[in-house]
Enzyme design. Sequence first.
Site, PDB file in Angstrom:
ATOM      1  N   MET A 192       6.301  32.645  48.419  1.00  0.00           N
ATOM      2  CA  MET A 192       7.921  32.603  47.855  1.00  0.00           C
ATOM      3  C   MET A 192       8.096  34.058  47.263  1.00  0.00           C
ATOM      4  O   MET A 192       8.839  34.472  46.617  1.00  0.00           O
ATOM      5  CB  MET A 192       8.061  31.864  46.787  1.00  0.00           C
ATOM      6  CG  MET A 192       8.034  30.438  47.311  1.00  0.00           C
ATOM      7  SD  MET A 192       8.833  29.212  46.448  1.00  0.00           S
ATOM      8  CE  MET A 192       8.055  29.469  44.651  1.00  0.00           C
ATOM      9  N   GLY A 193       7.383  35.290  47.946  1.00  0.00           N
ATOM     10  CA  GLY A 193       7.674  36.736  47.303  1.00  0.00           C
ATOM     11  C   GLY A 193       6.898  37.012  46.207  1.00  0.00           C
ATOM     12  O   GLY A 193       6.147  36.397  45.653  1.00  0.00           O
ATOM     13  N   GLY A 247      -2.939  38.119  44.400  1.00  0.00           N
ATOM     14  CA  GLY A 247      -3.458  36.755  45.140  1.00  0.00           C
ATOM     15  C   GLY A 247      -2.842  36.734  46.442  1.00  0.00           C
ATOM     16  O   GLY A 247      -3.452  36.148  47.597  1.00  0.00           O
ATOM     17  N   HIS A 248      -1.224  37.139  46.537  1.00  0.00           N
ATOM     18  CA  HIS A 248      -1.046  36.883  48.154  1.00  0.00           C
ATOM     19  C   HIS A 248      -1.558  37.489  48.934  1.00  0.00           C
ATOM     20  O   HIS A 248      -1.965  37.631  50.111  1.00  0.00           O
ATOM     21  CB  HIS A 248       0.446  37.521  48.026  1.00  0.00           C
ATOM     22  CG  HIS A 248       1.442  36.375  47.034  1.00  0.00           C
ATOM     23  ND1 HIS A 248       2.315  36.953  46.013  1.00  0.00           N
ATOM     24  CD2 HIS A 248       1.631  35.097  47.078  1.00  0.00           C
ATOM     25  CE1 HIS A 248       2.767  35.793  45.723  1.00  0.00           C
ATOM     26  NE2 HIS A 248       2.511  34.837  45.966  1.00  0.00           N
ATOM     27  N   GLY A 259      -3.909  29.233  48.742  1.00  0.00           N
ATOM     28  CA  GLY A 259      -4.386  29.662  47.557  1.00  0.00           C
ATOM     29  C   GLY A 259      -4.966  28.287  46.831  1.00  0.00           C
ATOM     30  O   GLY A 259      -4.211  27.421  46.751  1.00  0.00           O
ATOM     31  N   ASP A 299      -3.168  26.769  43.610  1.00  0.00           N
ATOM     32  CA  ASP A 299      -2.135  25.695  43.554  1.00  0.00           C
ATOM     33  C   ASP A 299      -3.113  24.586  44.247  1.00  0.00           C
ATOM     34  O   ASP A 299      -2.844  24.289  45.352  1.00  0.00           O
ATOM     35  CB  ASP A 299      -0.914  25.959  44.376  1.00  0.00           C
ATOM     36  CG  ASP A 299      -0.331  27.169  43.587  1.00  0.00           C
ATOM     37  OD1 ASP A 299       0.266  27.054  42.485  1.00  0.00           O
ATOM     38  OD2 ASP A 299      -0.299  28.404  44.088  1.00  0.00           O
TER      39      ASP A 299
HETATM   40  P1  AMP Z   1       3.651  31.380  45.829  1.00  0.00           P
HETATM   41  O1  AMP Z   1       4.476  32.580  46.314  1.00  0.00           O
HETATM   42  O2  AMP Z   1       3.392  31.361  44.613  1.00  0.00           O
HETATM   43  O3  AMP Z   1       4.407  30.239  46.506  1.00  0.00           O
HETATM   44  O4  AMP Z   1       2.176  31.470  46.660  1.00  0.00           O
HETATM   45  C1  AMP Z   1       1.946  31.679  48.055  1.00  0.00           C
HETATM   46  C2  AMP Z   1       0.653  31.415  48.239  1.00  0.00           C
HETATM   47  O5  AMP Z   1      -0.334  32.444  47.542  1.00  0.00           O
HETATM   48  C3  AMP Z   1       0.179  30.036  47.704  1.00  0.00           C
HETATM   49  O6  AMP Z   1      -0.883  29.565  49.238  1.00  0.00           O
HETATM   50  C4  AMP Z   1      -0.716  30.164  46.461  1.00  0.00           C
HETATM   51  O7  AMP Z   1      -1.595  29.275  46.122  1.00  0.00           O
HETATM   52  C5  AMP Z   1      -1.222  31.474  46.651  1.00  0.00           C
HETATM   53  N1  AMP Z   1      -1.568  32.218  45.546  1.00  0.00           N
HETATM   54  C6  AMP Z   1      -0.756  32.371  44.445  1.00  0.00           C
HETATM   55  N2  AMP Z   1      -1.347  33.095  43.538  1.00  0.00           N
HETATM   56  C7  AMP Z   1      -2.740  33.209  43.827  1.00  0.00           C
HETATM   57  C8  AMP Z   1      -3.860  33.625  43.312  1.00  0.00           C
HETATM   58  N3  AMP Z   1      -3.492  34.255  41.940  1.00  0.00           N
HETATM   59  N4  AMP Z   1      -4.992  33.732  44.013  1.00  0.00           N
HETATM   60  C9  AMP Z   1      -4.916  33.172  45.210  1.00  0.00           C
HETATM   61  N5  AMP Z   1      -3.984  32.568  45.738  1.00  0.00           N
HETATM   62  C10 AMP Z   1      -2.781  32.780  45.300  1.00  0.00           C
END
Ligand code: AMP
Length: 277
Positions: free
Chosen positions: A30-31, A36-37, A147, A150
């Site tokens: 989601m940007g 992490g991303h 990741g 979640d």
């Molecule tokens: P989001 O943008 O928050 O929807 O996350 C997109 C992807 O990045 C999802 O698969 C999350 O689980 C992963 N993600 C977010 N934060 C982290 C992190 N700190 N370490 C590893 N993966 C992450």
Amino acid sequence: MKIIKNISEITQIVSDLHKNKKQINLIPTMGNIHAGHLSLLTEAKKFDGTNIVSIFINPAQFNEENDFTNYPKTFDIDVDILAKANCEIIFAPSIKEIYPRGANSKKTVFKYRDILCDISRSGHFDGVTTIVKILFDLIKPSRVFFGEKDFQQLKIIEQLIIQNNLKINLIKCPSIRDLNGMSYSSRYSTFSQNQRLQFDECAKIINSKLINLKKNLNREILQSIEDELKSSGISNIDYCEVRSEENLKISKLNEKSRLFIAFYLSKIRVIDNFILY
Ligand code: AMP
């Protein structure tokens, strides 16, 4: 790096890649791209294929309008970061492009539900499975990267793939953490200085209990985490539980289990999990 905003364009690219026998690795986000991303993209690069990072702030998965409005939107910066990280394609469609008839979602995955985030975020996972299935149908990836931060989402996506008999390899990526021990999250980028200090205090409380919890898994330690978080000013704790990685059932043993925690720091939701073995 290509930035694709239209379904017609991404469909053409996917079709060309498949014609040329190229596999596709998909990293849905989601940007507000952070370390992490980027770790998901780094993992994707270990495999053959073209890497597509999707950026779509999915309205269907927000159960509170304010949360959607306040979600950090940093598209131009994200593009710079992903270009530097040698991402090949960004797919960043508009809401209208994805949901021409409105952002409706359907409950299709029933496993791993009615626990953890599903209790406090009604409809959230239906929004997640809806958008992920749309992305799967459009991009037809060989692999998708999610990741462990979640973790319940990961399990639900795993189930989505199983239920639909999809030939998609789900690659589970470990959490990338800040110096305070908490996983990075886009939501935390909006912390004020005071909230950041309070967050560090919460991190200290959780980390200090992890050692004991690893030695001896008992209810009192979980209760003491909740009590100490409350004393530090956290009034809204969604859950603080130890569950099995395999079935997400409440666990009485450390083996293959994690501490799952979610709470609100002001209006910002903190969610994390910690390996206990
Ligand atoms: P989001 O943008 O928050 O929807 O996350 C997109 C992807 O990045 C999802 O698969 C999350 O689980 C992963 N993600 C977010 N934060 C982290 C992190 N700190 N370490 C590893 N993966 C992450």
